[in-house]
Design a protein around this motif. Structure first.
Motif, PDB file in Angstrom:
ATOM      1  N   ARG A  56       0.828  -1.206   0.000  1.00  0.00           N
ATOM      2  CA  ARG A  56       0.000   0.000   0.000  1.00  0.00           C
ATOM      3  C   ARG A  56       0.861   1.255   0.000  1.00  0.00           C
ATOM      4  O   ARG A  56       1.989   1.252   0.491  1.00  0.00           O
ATOM      5  CB  ARG A  56      -0.925   0.009   1.220  1.00  0.00           C
TER       6      ARG A  56
ATOM      7  N   THR B 139       0.701   5.951  -0.208  1.00  0.00           N
ATOM      8  CA  THR B 139      -0.025   7.218  -0.181  1.00  0.00           C
ATOM      9  C   THR B 139       0.806   8.304  -0.851  1.00  0.00           C
ATOM     10  O   THR B 139       2.028   8.199  -0.960  1.00  0.00           O
ATOM     11  CB  THR B 139      -0.342   7.659   1.268  1.00  0.00           C
TER      12      THR B 139
ATOM     13  N   LEU C  76      -3.900  14.757   1.611  1.00  0.00           N
ATOM     14  CA  LEU C  76      -3.821  13.471   0.928  1.00  0.00           C
ATOM     15  C   LEU C  76      -4.316  13.634  -0.508  1.00  0.00           C
ATOM     16  O   LEU C  76      -5.450  14.062  -0.741  1.00  0.00           O
ATOM     17  CB  LEU C  76      -4.694  12.436   1.659  1.00  0.00           C
TER      18      LEU C  76
ATOM     19  N   GLU D  57      -4.201   7.450  -2.917  1.00  0.00           N
ATOM     20  CA  GLU D  57      -3.818   6.224  -2.223  1.00  0.00           C
ATOM     21  C   GLU D  57      -3.737   5.105  -3.249  1.00  0.00           C
ATOM     22  O   GLU D  57      -4.419   5.137  -4.272  1.00  0.00           O
ATOM     23  CB  GLU D  57      -4.851   5.853  -1.159  1.00  0.00           C
TER      24      GLU D  57
END
Length: 226
Positions: free
Chosen positions: A188, A190, A197, A200
């Protein structure tokens, strides 16, 4: 196995001319030129002069540059920094004029990448193209896998775009292996601009035996010495 253990993607020059300051200087100049070319404004006379200079540079490089062949897979047996995994990567490589590049470090088991993308990577006005973001994640998560000792091939990559990613802004990418499931590596990542943010990603990567890498490389004409 390549005899240059610091080059994981196998694209390194021969041992007599390893990547160094001269190549980094040339690559940086090419990046700056690309940024200028995609921002129209220079008159035709200036563009003609610039084209002649670039053509002369191409002629200078063509003679001593080796012929292309498929990259040789390398599996380093010495500790190296995360920034050395893919030095010629078109997405993050320090020595690729196609890359921003992305400066990668390993922090507490997580790969952290820092970059600033310019006009050549524009999608929506003032923002990074979504396809570029996906490519950055693909490579960064791959680096995270290698750092965790589970280098693997991309099976699927899912990207969720949370907010626009701005150009000419310091960006921070993070990637970490989440779990293993047989031959599947779940990783994973980001992407942030400051505290915001932007995106993702989650990738499922497939572990492939080294022998298959070598066989594939040989089929495409590269010299391979397992």
């Amino acid at each position: 196995m390549t005899d240059q253990p610091n080059i994981v993607d196998g694209h390194g020059p021969d041992a007599a001319f390893p990547p160094g300051p001269a190549l980094a200087r040339l690559v940086d100049a090419l990046r700056r030129a690309t940024d200028l070319v995609v921002r129209p404004g220079a008159p035709p006379a200036v563009l003609d002069e610039a084209a002649r200079a670039v053509e002369a540079t191409v002629g200078l490089l063509e003679g001593p540059t080796r012929r292309w062949h498929a990259s040789t897979p390398a599996f380093p047996d010495v500790p190296i920094g995360a920034a050395d995994f893919f030095p010629f990567s078109p997405m993050i490589g320090e020595y690729s004029p196609l890359a921003p590049p992305v400066r990668c470090t390993l922090e507490d088991g997580e790969i952290v990448g820092e970059a600033m993308l310019h006009a050549a990577y524009e999608g929506p006005p003032g923002c990074v193209h979504g396809g570029i973001i996906a490519g950055l994640f693909d490579e960064l998560l791959g680096v995270a896998n290698i750092a965790a000792g589970v280098g693997a091939m991309t099976g699927t990559l899912t990207v969720v775009y949370r907010s626009p990613t701005p150009l000419y802004t310091e960006l921070r990418l993070e990637g970490r292996v989440h779990e293993m499931d047989g031959r599947k590596v779940h990783t994973r990542g980001t992407l942030h601009a400051g505290d915001r943010l932007c995106a993702e990603a989650e990738g499922i990567f497939i572990l492939v035996p080294h022998e298959r890498f070598f066989a594939h490389t040989a089929e495409h004409g590269a010299p391979v010495t397992p």
